[in-house]
Design an enzyme around this catalytic site. Structure first.
Site, PDB file in Angstrom:
ATOM      1  N   ASP A 243      45.624  20.627  48.503  1.00 49.94           N
ATOM      2  CA  ASP A 243      46.921  21.140  48.106  1.00 49.94           C
ATOM      3  C   ASP A 243      46.778  22.513  47.464  1.00 49.94           C
ATOM      4  OD1 ASP A 243      48.125  18.851  49.036  1.00 49.94           O
ATOM      5  OD2 ASP A 243      48.324  17.918  47.053  1.00 49.94           O
ATOM      6  N   TYR A 315      36.384  13.539  44.029  1.00 47.44           N
ATOM      7  CA  TYR A 315      37.391  14.230  43.232  1.00 47.44           C
ATOM      8  C   TYR A 315      37.053  14.128  41.749  1.00 47.44           C
ATOM      9  CZ  TYR A 315      40.441  13.864  47.379  1.00 47.44           C
ATOM     10  OH  TYR A 315      40.973  13.941  48.638  1.00 47.44           O
ATOM     11  N   TYR A 392      45.834   9.719  49.076  1.00 48.67           N
ATOM     12  CA  TYR A 392      46.671  10.528  48.189  1.00 48.67           C
ATOM     13  C   TYR A 392      46.242  10.228  46.748  1.00 48.67           C
ATOM     14  CZ  TYR A 392      49.726  11.416  52.196  1.00 48.67           C
ATOM     15  OH  TYR A 392      50.233  11.815  53.410  1.00 48.67           O
TER      16      TYR A 392
END
Length: 449
Positions: A243, A315, A392
């Site tokens: 993103d 992440y 997500y």
């Protein structure tokens, strides 16, 4: 006829393109005394249009003598509405029946006196520059963000990487005046395409939605700018995307810069290092860096495209929660959540509300492979995750109003919000990765805005 000359070697109907390629290769080899090698950089383009005013599919059906009745092959040939459909039906015919139907062997077909279009181009085959990029800024899109011709973000990872590097592939010309490659000149804007998600659900791609708003009859690149100059001489491909507000740290994201019809295709190790340096110094803000650059192959490019949905990603995120995690029951719930995630955890994720306006409503099964939480205050913690591709992560943290289950919010039984998110590694075999990622990898540069 080719089938008779090669005997039993051919057991199916050959596409005309394959035959033309064989003939051109032989003629070029004889004329230039150069052996043909499929990996050489020379590329021929031959475009031969159908006779003016004659629909190609209808002409093929007429010559093959199909009427929509008779055998199953007749019905399939007769119902085909395109050349691709007819070729698919012909491929199912036994070679003996194909020879009987062949209009050339039966003397039913003659070369038309004129064609609507005949174009021969000679160009360099694409060169694939493989590497990893890191993104250090939280307001930078991966690709040009253009909607209805309006630029939403002035720069992108793609442009900051490509502009300095392309100078090495076209060292003697002004990049702003480069014409579009001959193979692309005259191409019109394609109709919007749907992405197939399953047998029932489809969606328009973001690129198609942007393109559908542009005027017809003119040539544009993927991002809505007129075809020509710098944009027409390359394509940027990566293993997924992050993103706008997400950094890509660690060893970086694998990418391939596909350079079309380059003027130079061989580089020394020193020149490749100089490319990396030029990307770093071209942007004063050092928002993007690249590493491990090298010239790759078409096979590596194909693998990047094929493995894009099978990779796992790491992440690191900074999370705020409404519950005090230093005392029970918050302390106990956090401990239980970490124990639960000591083994892979399956998620069910409905299309997030933030992207529902442009994506189909689907429930996707994803996996959290591991999670580690580091408490930094009563309401703040750092969460390290390894997830399957396409997860997500933001929605896994806050739950998206129950659309992602389970979520960190549901396990802690309180509100959870993600303040910052970094991708620290993309796990792919066969593509460059410099070091094994660690939880500290995301802190190798100072935090960007």
């Amino acid at each position: 006829p080719l089938v008779r000359r090669v005997g039993t070697f051919v057991n199916k109907a050959l596409d005309v393109k394959e035959v033309v390629q064989m003939v051109v290769r032989r003629k070029f080899r004889e004329a230039e005394k150069i052996p043909y090698e499929s990996e050489r950089g020379l590329s021929f383009g031959i475009q031969l249009g159908e006779p003016a005013g004659v629909p190609e599919a209808g002409e093929m059906q007429f010559l093959l003598g199909t009427s929509g009745g008779g055998t199953a092959q007749d019905k399939e040939l007769g119902s085909a509405s395109s050349v691709i459909g007819i070729n698919s039906a012909l491929a199912k015919l036994p070679i003996e029946e194909f020879l009987q139907r062949s209009p050339v062997l039966a003397g039913k077909w003659q070369l038309p006196s004129e064609f609507s279009k005949l174009t021969v181009t000679l160009s360099h085959a694409p060169v694939y520059l493989v590497g990893n990029y890191s993104k250090w800024h939280r307001e930078l899109a991966q690709t040009p963000w253009v909607v209805n011709g309006a630029v939403i973000k002035p720069d992108s990872v793609q442009e900051l990487v490509a502009a300095p590097i392309l100078k090495f592939f076209f060292p003697t010309v002004d990049l702003t005046s480069l014409p579009a490659p001959a193979a692309l000149q005259g191409e019109s804007l394609p109709a919007p395409k749907r992405r197939k998600r399953n047998h029932e659900e489809t969606e328009f791609s973001e690129e198609a939605l942007q393109l559908s708003c542009l005027p017809r009859g003119k040539s544009f690149n993927t991002y809505g700018r007129p075809l020509g100059g710098l944009d027409s001489r390359y394509s940027f491909h990566s293993s997924g995307r992050e993103d706008v507000d997400v950094r890509m740290t660690g060893s970086g994201r694998p990418f391939v810069l596909e350079v079309l019809d380059p003027h130079k295709d061989a580089f020394t190790a020193e020149e490749l290092l100089e490319m990396e340096r030029c990307v770093a110094v071209a942007d004063p803000g050092e928002r993007v860096t690249v590493r491990a650059l090298r010239i790759g192959t078409r096979a590596e490019f194909d693998r990047l495209m094929a493995e894009g949905e099978s990779k796992a990603k790491a992440y690191r995120c900074v999370v705020w929660v409404s519950r005090d995690l230093c005392v029970d029951p918050g302390q106990r719930l956090l401990r239980e959540a970490q124990e639960r995630l000591s083994h892979p955890l399956s998620l069910s994720q409905k299309t997030p509300l933030r992207v529902l306006h442009r994506r189909s409503l689907l429930a996707r099964d994803k996996t959290i492979h591991s999670m580690r939480c580091e408490l930094i205050s009563r309401h703040w913690l750092v969460v390290d995750l390894i997830t399957s591709s396409g997860t997500y992560v933001k929605e896994f943290i806050h739950g998206d109003c129950g659309r992602t289950a389970p979520s960190l919010s549901s396990m802690l039984q309180c509100r959870a919000e993600i303040a910052q998110l970094d991708v620290t590694d993309v796990f792919m075999e066969g593509l460059p990765s410099l070091e094994t990622p660690t939880a500290a990898a995301s802190s190798t540069k100072a935090a960007a805005p």
